[in-house]
Design a protein around this motif. Structure first.
Motif, PDB file in Angstrom:
ATOM      1  N   ARG A  99     -26.956 129.525  97.895  1.00  0.00           N
ATOM      2  CA  ARG A  99     -27.709 128.911  96.803  1.00  0.00           C
ATOM      3  C   ARG A  99     -28.638 129.944  96.165  1.00  0.00           C
ATOM      4  O   ARG A  99     -28.763 130.002  94.941  1.00  0.00           O
ATOM      5  CB  ARG A  99     -28.512 127.717  97.312  1.00  0.00           C
ATOM      6  N   VAL A 100     -29.279 130.763  96.984  1.00  0.00           N
ATOM      7  CA  VAL A 100     -30.153 131.822  96.470  1.00  0.00           C
ATOM      8  C   VAL A 100     -29.328 132.823  95.665  1.00  0.00           C
ATOM      9  O   VAL A 100     -29.710 133.237  94.570  1.00  0.00           O
ATOM     10  CB  VAL A 100     -30.907 132.527  97.624  1.00  0.00           C
ATOM     11  N   CYS A 101     -28.179 133.183  96.177  1.00  0.00           N
ATOM     12  CA  CYS A 101     -27.309 134.165  95.511  1.00  0.00           C
ATOM     13  C   CYS A 101     -26.854 133.701  94.134  1.00  0.00           C
ATOM     14  O   CYS A 101     -26.657 134.527  93.229  1.00  0.00           O
ATOM     15  CB  CYS A 101     -26.087 134.472  96.364  1.00  0.00           C
ATOM     16  N   LEU A 102     -26.653 132.406  93.960  1.00  0.00           N
ATOM     17  CA  LEU A 102     -26.141 131.881  92.690  1.00  0.00           C
ATOM     18  C   LEU A 102     -26.977 132.305  91.488  1.00  0.00           C
ATOM     19  O   LEU A 102     -26.433 132.531  90.412  1.00  0.00           O
ATOM     20  CB  LEU A 102     -26.063 130.350  92.727  1.00  0.00           C
ATOM     21  N   THR A 103     -28.274 132.413  91.662  1.00  0.00           N
ATOM     22  CA  THR A 103     -29.148 132.741  90.533  1.00  0.00           C
ATOM     23  C   THR A 103     -29.699 134.165  90.582  1.00  0.00           C
ATOM     24  O   THR A 103     -30.550 134.528  89.782  1.00  0.00           O
ATOM     25  CB  THR A 103     -30.329 131.743  90.456  1.00  0.00           C
ATOM     26  N   CYS A 104     -29.197 134.961  91.500  1.00  0.00           N
ATOM     27  CA  CYS A 104     -29.710 136.320  91.667  1.00  0.00           C
ATOM     28  C   CYS A 104     -29.113 137.259  90.620  1.00  0.00           C
ATOM     29  O   CYS A 104     -27.894 137.328  90.444  1.00  0.00           O
ATOM     30  CB  CYS A 104     -29.390 136.837  93.071  1.00  0.00           C
ATOM     31  N   GLU A 105     -29.966 138.025  89.958  1.00  0.00           N
ATOM     32  CA  GLU A 105     -29.520 138.927  88.886  1.00  0.00           C
ATOM     33  C   GLU A 105     -28.730 140.129  89.397  1.00  0.00           C
ATOM     34  O   GLU A 105     -28.040 140.777  88.628  1.00  0.00           O
ATOM     35  CB  GLU A 105     -30.710 139.419  88.066  1.00  0.00           C
ATOM     36  N   VAL A 106     -28.812 140.429  90.680  1.00  0.00           N
ATOM     37  CA  VAL A 106     -28.097 141.589  91.221  1.00  0.00           C
ATOM     38  C   VAL A 106     -26.955 141.186  92.156  1.00  0.00           C
ATOM     39  O   VAL A 106     -26.481 141.984  92.960  1.00  0.00           O
ATOM     40  CB  VAL A 106     -29.068 142.575  91.931  1.00  0.00           C
ATOM     41  N   ARG A 107     -26.501 139.972  92.007  1.00  0.00           N
ATOM     42  CA  ARG A 107     -25.433 139.451  92.873  1.00  0.00           C
ATOM     43  C   ARG A 107     -24.193 140.346  92.853  1.00  0.00           C
ATOM     44  O   ARG A 107     -23.620 140.636  93.898  1.00  0.00           O
ATOM     45  CB  ARG A 107     -25.079 138.038  92.426  1.00  0.00           C
ATOM     46  N   ASP A 108     -23.772 140.787  91.675  1.00  0.00           N
ATOM     47  CA  ASP A 108     -22.583 141.639  91.575  1.00  0.00           C
ATOM     48  C   ASP A 108     -22.788 142.985  92.260  1.00  0.00           C
ATOM     49  O   ASP A 108     -21.892 143.487  92.938  1.00  0.00           O
ATOM     50  CB  ASP A 108     -22.178 141.848  90.116  1.00  0.00           C
ATOM     51  N   ASP A 109     -23.983 143.564  92.094  1.00  0.00           N
ATOM     52  CA  ASP A 109     -24.296 144.837  92.756  1.00  0.00           C
ATOM     53  C   ASP A 109     -24.256 144.674  94.274  1.00  0.00           C
ATOM     54  O   ASP A 109     -23.754 145.537  94.992  1.00  0.00           O
ATOM     55  CB  ASP A 109     -25.678 145.351  92.345  1.00  0.00           C
ATOM     56  N   CYS A 110     -24.784 143.569  94.734  1.00  0.00           N
ATOM     57  CA  CYS A 110     -24.832 143.271  96.167  1.00  0.00           C
ATOM     58  C   CYS A 110     -23.421 143.140  96.738  1.00  0.00           C
ATOM     59  O   CYS A 110     -23.101 143.729  97.773  1.00  0.00           O
ATOM     60  CB  CYS A 110     -25.625 141.986  96.370  1.00  0.00           C
ATOM     61  N   LEU A 111     -22.582 142.382  96.047  1.00  0.00           N
ATOM     62  CA  LEU A 111     -21.210 142.198  96.502  1.00  0.00           C
ATOM     63  C   LEU A 111     -20.457 143.525  96.478  1.00  0.00           C
ATOM     64  O   LEU A 111     -19.738 143.859  97.425  1.00  0.00           O
ATOM     65  CB  LEU A 111     -20.493 141.161  95.636  1.00  0.00           C
ATOM     66  N   GLU A 112     -20.645 144.296  95.433  1.00  0.00           N
ATOM     67  CA  GLU A 112     -19.987 145.604  95.330  1.00  0.00           C
ATOM     68  C   GLU A 112     -20.392 146.509  96.490  1.00  0.00           C
ATOM     69  O   GLU A 112     -19.559 147.184  97.096  1.00  0.00           O
ATOM     70  CB  GLU A 112     -20.364 146.252  94.000  1.00  0.00           C
ATOM     71  N   TYR A 113     -21.676 146.507  96.823  1.00  0.00           N
ATOM     72  CA  TYR A 113     -22.178 147.300  97.945  1.00  0.00           C
ATOM     73  C   TYR A 113     -21.529 146.856  99.256  1.00  0.00           C
ATOM     74  O   TYR A 113     -21.059 147.670 100.048  1.00  0.00           O
ATOM     75  CB  TYR A 113     -23.699 147.184  98.039  1.00  0.00           C
ATOM     76  N   ALA A 114     -21.494 145.546  99.485  1.00  0.00           N
ATOM     77  CA  ALA A 114     -20.929 145.021 100.728  1.00  0.00           C
ATOM     78  C   ALA A 114     -19.457 145.371 100.865  1.00  0.00           C
ATOM     79  O   ALA A 114     -18.996 145.731 101.956  1.00  0.00           O
ATOM     80  CB  ALA A 114     -21.120 143.508 100.785  1.00  0.00           C
ATOM     81  N   LEU A 115     -18.715 145.295  99.777  1.00  0.00           N
ATOM     82  CA  LEU A 115     -17.293 145.625  99.818  1.00  0.00           C
ATOM     83  C   LEU A 115     -17.085 147.115 100.045  1.00  0.00           C
ATOM     84  O   LEU A 115     -16.235 147.518 100.839  1.00  0.00           O
ATOM     85  CB  LEU A 115     -16.608 145.185  98.522  1.00  0.00           C
TER      86      LEU A 115
END
Length: 85
Positions: free
Chosen positions: A43-59
């Motif tokens: 739920r927190v991730c849904l509105t986070c402005e850096v969600r894509d950066d975070c996912l890219e980092y994790a991958l």
């Protein structure tokens, strides 16, 4: 609680973490016990402005634990497989 320890050369690469909403919430929600709920973190991730950066980092870094970019480890693994095909 999980903490990230960064080398100086990586600091600029992940400066997005300073703007991440998860940095302002309970980190335990992002690393639930096995079988625990991921709902609050996602739920927190849904509105986070850096969600894509975070996912890219994790991958890119093959993160195996926790919620990153709104996805669990299982969901990230599935996503990664879909790109490999």
């Amino acid at each position: 609680m999980r903490e990230l320890f960064l080398l100086d050369s990586e600091t600029e690469e992940i400066g997005w973490q300073d703007r991440a909403l998860c940095a302002q919430t309970d980190p335990e929600a992002f690393f639930p016990e096995k079988g625990g709920s991921t709902r609050e973190a996602k739920r927190v991730c849904l509105t986070c402005e850096v969600r894509d950066d975070c996912l890219e980092y994790a991958l890119a870094h093959d993160e195996r634990f926790g919620i990153w970019g709104g996805l669990s480890e299982r969901e990230r693994r599935k996503l990664k497989k879909s790109f490999a095909v």
